[in-house]
Design an enzyme around this catalytic site. Structure first.
Site: not given
Length: 291
Positions: A38, A66, A80, A172
């Protein structure tokens, strides 16, 4: 120029913008990334150049790692901070132990519903395009695997953690699901991809530091990028057959013992990398010809 760049995407730009930048400084049209990050996310985004675009699918199957930070008590439409706030909740009754218990529920084989704001397609249309029109559709849950969640730091309402997961995982959605499980919602605030298979953030090159003068120093060969697959060597007779698309069921094709349903890196007797082949049903055939 055929190979992969272990690019570190900065915040604030799209993955497509990174691809465009590589096209610009190389003058090569065949360039592609190996899994969208993103715009507000940062980190490892391997970029395939030239013939290496043929192996994008192989790299996309890699496990990912991550570092993520999320905020409890708020839900947005994008999961988000880029989205609009839909709900806010009181989190004063939430304890660290409750948060840990919830996080632990999501380790292992789980089903995850992708967010509406994603690049997945429905009848040829990106979900985020439908979402921008105010359209929400049912998304089937997908099987994913969270191998581990570690380095958890809780400073209510914020939580940071490291996630090692399979392909197809939306971090997310993971944050959203943890918040939903707690009954107070959650929204991701920061995301950094630290690894994509063998591509690690420690060994990458920041996009802003990459130029037409130094890019050759950061090209990783296709066979090195695919070294998670075992290698076999074939003589020129068999290599010609394979390069012509022939399915070979001769056990003398290689000295190595082949395993069923396994992909192999294939080299000829001159040690030239031919590509990736698959041994299946007792026969060997090239899957991606890369020479």
């Amino acid at each position: 120029m055929n190979g992969i760049i272990n690019l570190i995407k900065p915040k604030g730009i799209s993955s497509f913008k990174c691809v465009s930048y590589i096209k610009k400084i190389t003058g090569i049209k065949k360039v592609g990334h190996t899994g969208t990050l993103d715009p507000e996310a940062e980190g490892v985004l391997p970029i395939c150049v030239g013939k290496a675009t043929k192996i994008i699918d192989f790299i996309m199957t890699n496990n990912k790692e991550y570092e993520v930070r999320f905020k409890l008590g708020v839900v947005t439409d994008t999961y988000d901070l880029e989205g609009s706030v839909l709900k806010e909740y009181d989190y004063s009754n939430i304890t660290e132990q409750m948060i840990m218990n919830s996080i632990n529920k999501f380790v292992g084989d789980i089903k995850q519903v992708p967010p509406m704001y994603s690049a997945l397609k429905k009848n040829g249309v990106r979900l985020y395009e439908l979402a921008r029109q105010g359209i929400e559709i049912e998304r089937p849950a997908r099987d994913i695997k969270i191998y581990s969640i570690s380095d958890i730091n809780i400073d209510i309402p914020y939580v940071t953690m490291k996630v090692n997961c399979s392909k197809g995982t939306y971090i997310r959605s993971l944050c959203y699901d943890i918040g939903d499980d707690l009954g107070i919602g959650a929204t991701m605030t920061d995301l950094k991809r630290t690894a994509n298979g063998k591509f690690n953030i420690k060994d990458g090159i920041c996009m802003n530091d990459l130029t037409s003068e130094n890019i050759n120093d950061y090209i990783i060969s296709m066979d090195e990028a695919l070294n998670v697959f075992p290698a076999i060597y074939v003589d020129n007779y068999f290599s010609k057959l394979l390069m012509n698309g022939v399915k070979v069921n001769n056990p003398k094709i290689t000295k190595e013992k082949l395993k069923e349903d396994v992909f192999y890196r294939v080299y000829n007797e001159s040690s030239d990398f031919i590509g990736i082949g698959l041994y299946k049903n007792g026969a060997f055939k090239m899957d991606k010809l890369l020479l």
